[in-house]
Write a protein that holds these residues in place. Structure first.
Motif, PDB file in Angstrom:
ATOM      1  N   SER A   1      38.616  51.383  27.822  1.00  0.00           N
ATOM      2  CA  SER A   1      39.535  50.513  28.571  1.00  0.00           C
ATOM      3  C   SER A   1      40.964  51.022  28.487  1.00  0.00           C
ATOM      4  O   SER A   1      41.694  51.006  29.496  1.00  0.00           O
ATOM      5  N   ALA A   2      41.377  51.455  27.310  1.00  0.00           N
ATOM      6  CA  ALA A   2      42.735  51.984  27.152  1.00  0.00           C
ATOM      7  C   ALA A   2      42.943  53.213  28.039  1.00  0.00           C
ATOM      8  O   ALA A   2      43.969  53.329  28.727  1.00  0.00           O
ATOM      9  N   VAL A   3      41.966  54.106  28.045  1.00  0.00           N
ATOM     10  CA  VAL A   3      42.050  55.305  28.891  1.00  0.00           C
ATOM     11  C   VAL A   3      42.127  54.901  30.363  1.00  0.00           C
ATOM     12  O   VAL A   3      42.960  55.417  31.119  1.00  0.00           O
ATOM     13  N   ALA A   4      41.279  53.974  30.774  1.00  0.00           N
ATOM     14  CA  ALA A   4      41.285  53.514  32.172  1.00  0.00           C
ATOM     15  C   ALA A   4      42.638  52.910  32.541  1.00  0.00           C
ATOM     16  O   ALA A   4      43.174  53.181  33.624  1.00  0.00           O
TER      17      ALA A   4
ATOM     18  N   ALA B   1      52.507  45.419  40.575  1.00  0.00           N
ATOM     19  CA  ALA B   1      51.229  45.861  41.151  1.00  0.00           C
ATOM     20  C   ALA B   1      50.391  46.582  40.109  1.00  0.00           C
ATOM     21  O   ALA B   1      49.182  46.329  39.977  1.00  0.00           O
ATOM     22  N   ALA B   2      51.012  47.481  39.350  1.00  0.00           N
ATOM     23  CA  ALA B   2      50.284  48.206  38.301  1.00  0.00           C
ATOM     24  C   ALA B   2      49.734  47.236  37.255  1.00  0.00           C
ATOM     25  O   ALA B   2      48.576  47.330  36.840  1.00  0.00           O
ATOM     26  N   LYS B   3      50.579  46.290  36.855  1.00  0.00           N
ATOM     27  CA  LYS B   3      50.157  45.303  35.856  1.00  0.00           C
ATOM     28  C   LYS B   3      48.997  44.453  36.370  1.00  0.00           C
ATOM     29  O   LYS B   3      48.051  44.176  35.623  1.00  0.00           O
ATOM     30  N   VAL B   4      49.060  44.022  37.616  1.00  0.00           N
ATOM     31  CA  VAL B   4      48.005  43.179  38.180  1.00  0.00           C
ATOM     32  C   VAL B   4      46.697  43.962  38.278  1.00  0.00           C
ATOM     33  O   VAL B   4      45.630  43.450  37.924  1.00  0.00           O
ATOM     34  N   VAL B   5      46.757  45.196  38.751  1.00  0.00           N
ATOM     35  CA  VAL B   5      45.543  46.016  38.859  1.00  0.00           C
ATOM     36  C   VAL B   5      44.891  46.202  37.493  1.00  0.00           C
ATOM     37  O   VAL B   5      43.683  46.009  37.324  1.00  0.00           O
ATOM     38  N   VAL B   6      45.694  46.557  36.495  1.00  0.00           N
ATOM     39  CA  VAL B   6      45.152  46.756  35.146  1.00  0.00           C
ATOM     40  C   VAL B   6      44.669  45.434  34.558  1.00  0.00           C
ATOM     41  O   VAL B   6      43.619  45.381  33.907  1.00  0.00           O
ATOM     42  N   ALA B   7      45.412  44.351  34.798  1.00  0.00           N
ATOM     43  CA  ALA B   7      45.012  43.042  34.272  1.00  0.00           C
ATOM     44  C   ALA B   7      43.663  42.612  34.821  1.00  0.00           C
ATOM     45  O   ALA B   7      42.822  42.085  34.085  1.00  0.00           O
ATOM     46  N   ILE B   8      43.439  42.849  36.113  1.00  0.00           N
ATOM     47  CA  ILE B   8      42.174  42.426  36.718  1.00  0.00           C
ATOM     48  C   ILE B   8      41.030  43.360  36.339  1.00  0.00           C
ATOM     49  O   ILE B   8      40.004  42.922  35.808  1.00  0.00           O
ATOM     50  N   LEU B   9      41.203  44.660  36.607  1.00  0.00           N
ATOM     51  CA  LEU B   9      40.100  45.603  36.408  1.00  0.00           C
ATOM     52  C   LEU B   9      39.784  45.876  34.938  1.00  0.00           C
ATOM     53  O   LEU B   9      38.622  45.911  34.546  1.00  0.00           O
ATOM     54  N   VAL B  10      40.833  46.088  34.143  1.00  0.00           N
ATOM     55  CA  VAL B  10      40.620  46.502  32.752  1.00  0.00           C
ATOM     56  C   VAL B  10      40.618  45.311  31.809  1.00  0.00           C
ATOM     57  O   VAL B  10      39.616  45.042  31.136  1.00  0.00           O
ATOM     58  N   ASN B  11      41.735  44.589  31.750  1.00  0.00           N
ATOM     59  CA  ASN B  11      41.876  43.539  30.739  1.00  0.00           C
ATOM     60  C   ASN B  11      40.922  42.366  30.961  1.00  0.00           C
ATOM     61  O   ASN B  11      40.373  41.826  30.002  1.00  0.00           O
ATOM     62  N   THR B  12      40.744  41.967  32.210  1.00  0.00           N
ATOM     63  CA  THR B  12      39.880  40.819  32.481  1.00  0.00           C
ATOM     64  C   THR B  12      38.421  41.235  32.609  1.00  0.00           C
ATOM     65  O   THR B  12      37.568  40.750  31.872  1.00  0.00           O
ATOM     66  N   CYS B  13      38.131  42.134  33.514  1.00  0.00           N
ATOM     67  CA  CYS B  13      36.723  42.486  33.773  1.00  0.00           C
ATOM     68  C   CYS B  13      36.128  43.365  32.672  1.00  0.00           C
ATOM     69  O   CYS B  13      35.148  42.988  32.024  1.00  0.00           O
ATOM     70  N   LEU B  14      36.717  44.551  32.470  1.00  0.00           N
ATOM     71  CA  LEU B  14      36.117  45.506  31.537  1.00  0.00           C
ATOM     72  C   LEU B  14      36.156  45.010  30.091  1.00  0.00           C
ATOM     73  O   LEU B  14      35.142  45.047  29.384  1.00  0.00           O
ATOM     74  N   ASN B  15      37.310  44.513  29.642  1.00  0.00           N
ATOM     75  CA  ASN B  15      37.392  44.050  28.253  1.00  0.00           C
ATOM     76  C   ASN B  15      36.540  42.806  28.006  1.00  0.00           C
ATOM     77  O   ASN B  15      35.989  42.637  26.917  1.00  0.00           O
ATOM     78  N   THR B  16      36.428  41.946  28.989  1.00  0.00           N
ATOM     79  CA  THR B  16      35.544  40.786  28.830  1.00  0.00           C
ATOM     80  C   THR B  16      34.101  41.249  28.727  1.00  0.00           C
ATOM     81  O   THR B  16      33.325  40.722  27.922  1.00  0.00           O
ATOM     82  N   TYR B  17      33.738  42.254  29.504  1.00  0.00           N
ATOM     83  CA  TYR B  17      32.390  42.819  29.390  1.00  0.00           C
ATOM     84  C   TYR B  17      32.158  43.384  27.988  1.00  0.00           C
ATOM     85  O   TYR B  17      31.095  43.161  27.390  1.00  0.00           O
ATOM     86  N   TRP B  18      33.152  44.127  27.452  1.00  0.00           N
ATOM     87  CA  TRP B  18      32.997  44.674  26.101  1.00  0.00           C
ATOM     88  C   TRP B  18      32.803  43.554  25.077  1.00  0.00           C
ATOM     89  O   TRP B  18      32.024  43.708  24.135  1.00  0.00           O
ATOM     90  N   LEU B  19      33.506  42.454  25.254  1.00  0.00           N
ATOM     91  CA  LEU B  19      33.341  41.322  24.332  1.00  0.00           C
ATOM     92  C   LEU B  19      31.940  40.724  24.426  1.00  0.00           C
ATOM     93  O   LEU B  19      31.374  40.306  23.412  1.00  0.00           O
ATOM     94  N   THR B  20      31.380  40.690  25.633  1.00  0.00           N
ATOM     95  CA  THR B  20      30.004  40.184  25.763  1.00  0.00           C
ATOM     96  C   THR B  20      29.019  41.126  25.090  1.00  0.00           C
ATOM     97  O   THR B  20      28.049  40.678  24.487  1.00  0.00           O
ATOM     98  N   VAL B  21      29.269  42.422  25.187  1.00  0.00           N
ATOM     99  CA  VAL B  21      28.406  43.410  24.521  1.00  0.00           C
ATOM    100  C   VAL B  21      28.507  43.260  23.009  1.00  0.00           C
ATOM    101  O   VAL B  21      27.506  43.286  22.292  1.00  0.00           O
ATOM    102  N   MET B  22      29.723  43.091  22.509  1.00  0.00           N
ATOM    103  CA  MET B  22      29.932  42.999  21.061  1.00  0.00           C
ATOM    104  C   MET B  22      29.379  41.713  20.457  1.00  0.00           C
ATOM    105  O   MET B  22      28.763  41.739  19.402  1.00  0.00           O
ATOM    106  N   TYR B  23      29.644  40.594  21.119  1.00  0.00           N
ATOM    107  CA  TYR B  23      29.346  39.303  20.503  1.00  0.00           C
ATOM    108  C   TYR B  23      28.220  38.527  21.160  1.00  0.00           C
ATOM    109  O   TYR B  23      27.815  37.488  20.661  1.00  0.00           O
TER     110      TYR B  23
END
Length: 188
Positions: A97-100, A121-143
């Motif tokens: 996620s950090a790399v993305a 715009a950069a913040k919104v794109v990263v917030a949606i794609l990485v912080n919300t979608c991808l990181n939430t997915y990682w949390l579901t995988v972990m927990y």
């Protein structure tokens, strides 16, 4: 086809920035700053809300040196921050996620005019794609929690943090431009 060529050229140009020893020194300083800010520049607001400032050096690296360098710096910073101050188990998904995020910031900010709207715009794109979608997915995988169950709190956090981080990054970046620090960082 033309857009793919431009994108490929942007990644190549960004990667070629690593050939310069001056650039490597600046990257090393930004990495050190990211680690220091992760340790001393993080405020724990609640058990689930943490406000940190280590995003600033990562975004500056991506803005100055492009998506390739931005991704590398963000990934290395993520690993270094964990090695210096480990919290919980290391999970490589968050490094992905950090790399993305570093790549996305580089794509949007590299060699472009520094404006509030571009940063938002950069913040919104990263917030949606990485912080919300991808990181939430990682949390579901972990927990093993449901993605849908975690999503509302994660969205709320992003709604609060995006404007705060965008304004902060804009003020820091504009100050560094005005004081000609960026010109010194980019000098050959």
């Amino acid at each position: 086809m033309e857009k793919c060529k431009k994108l490929r050229d942007m990644f190549r140009e960004s990667l070629s920035e690593l050939r310069d020893s001056h650039t490597m020194a600046v990257i090393a300083m930004l990495l050190a700053l990211a680690v220091v800010l992760a340790i001393f520049g993080t405020v724990q607001v609640t058990d689930f809300l943490k406000i940190g400032f280590s995003f600033l050096p990562n975004e500056i690296a991506a803005m100055l040196f492009g998506p390739s360098v931005g991704g590398i710096v963000a990934g290395v910073a993520d690993i270094l921050k964990y090695l210096v101050k480990p919290v919980g188990a290391f999970f490589p998904g968050f490094t992905v996620s950090a790399v993305a995020g570093g790549i996305l910031y580089g794509l949007i900010l590299y060699k472009k005019p520094l404006t509030v709207w571009r940063i938002v715009a950069a913040k919104v794109v990263v917030a949606i794609l990485v912080n919300t979608c991808l990181n939430t997915y990682w949390l579901t995988v972990m927990y093993g929690n449901s993605f849908v169950a975690l999503l509302p709190a994660r969205l709320l956090k992003q709604l609060v943090m995006v404007p705060v981080e965008a304004v902060l990054f804009y003020l820091v970046a504009k100050t560094l431009v005005r004081t000609k620090v960026f010109a010194l960082m980019k000098s050959q």
